[in-house]
Design a protein around this motif. Structure first.
Motif: not given
Lengths: 213, 213
Positions: A1-6, A46-49, A95-102
């Protein structure tokens, strides 16, 4: 799914509840270090923000949109621009990690929400953002759950200590000194912050130059 | 994997940092309501538990072992009794759900640990408990990580807001009124506790009889 981070961010005079231990320049540098930790998790995924700023600001790893209206209105403006899903994430959860965003963006529901401590909301992922509106003050978790219901969204609540831990007050810094691995921890240590344990209760103290050397 | 759950509990004069808003009898009833919420998650998972108590106490859903030594020594005594893996879980994390416990005990590592806010430890799962010792004061998360290293254990840190949220101070009750679904929420509501939002900051207040009716 395509999404953008704000990522909403206040570069000028942020985190005033930390004024008891950090002067304005230090609070600005600390807020920037926390933002860097959040962006590190985003770029590792590898997300875009886009950083949504109250004041002119530059960052080498993400474009900046400057908006002068209050936070919620600025976010709503941004949501109206997007033609894809959006992950809104606070800049003060180092404290956020990449795995949390996933974990968030892999939800099977229409929306995923990460509660912050004290009734807050520290991240929201909305697949159809144009139907949504932000309400980031007070007991915003309950408000966002209500808005989701109005939109007819199914919702997943993401249970995460790392993402629930935002930095507002002195004792919050304990979490960075215990669990942090990034720039905000480096910055606090450079300023002389260490853990302080008194009768079983953990806090932080700042060593002065005299004590440190 | 066969394992047993151990829940330390202090039935007499617990949670003294809540004395500002709850008298001793209420603190004892509140601690008991939180214990019931934790045990509900345990029994929903069909796990068997023992309550490790400082004073004589009875519970209809779990056997009680009364030990008069301090917390860590009492836990170490219990660990020495077990011939199987052990999940030690605190009695003051009423937001815990069965699914959270399942996350812990399904770890592929030798040990799983759930940090509590403020440097604490709110749950530990140890597959080989006889090699372990408890150190539940101060920055216990770091201490337990060190003990795990001494034991040569591989460790998974479980990232959970619900399980990191223990109830020590007045503002912690906010989390129960926002996220709670069990007996501790019922009990607080019965006492007249409601959310109180002042300039965007969320706390709790207790309505007196006069205000409530």
């Amino acid at each position: 799914m395509h999404f953008h981070v704000l990522i909403p961010f206040k570069p000028v005079n942020p985190k005033t509840r930390l004024s008891c231990i950090l002067d304005q320049e230090e609070r600005e540098a600390f807020a920037r270090a926390m933002l860097d930790d959040v962006i590190a998790a985003v770029t590792k995924s590898a997300y875009s923000a886009t950083i949504l700023c109250t004041h002119p600001f530059e960052h080498e790893q993400a474009p900046v949109a400057v908006r002068t209206e209050p936070l919620n209105e600025a976010i709503d403006w941004a949501l109206s621009q997007f033609r894809c899903a959006v992950l809104i994430i606070m800049a003060d959860i180092p404290l956020v990690q990449a795995v949390d965003l996933q974990r968030i963006v892999s939800t099977g529901k229409d929306m995923a929400i990460v509660p912050g401590r004290g009734g807050g909301t520290n991240a929201i992922f909305v697949k159809n953002p144009r139907c949504f509106r932000a309400d980031f003050y007070g007991a915003s978790f309950l408000d966002h759950m209500r808005i989701a219901e109005e939109c007819g969204f199914s919702v997943e609540v993401i249970d995460s200590f790392r993402m629930s831990t935002d930095m507002d007050e002195k004792d919050d810094l304990v979490e960075i000194l215990i669990h942090g691995k990034g720039r905000s921890r480096e910055y606090l240590e450079r300023l002389g912050f260490v853990l302080s344990i008194d009768r079983g209760r953990v806090s932080v103290k700042r060593n002065t130059h005299e004590e440190a050397f």
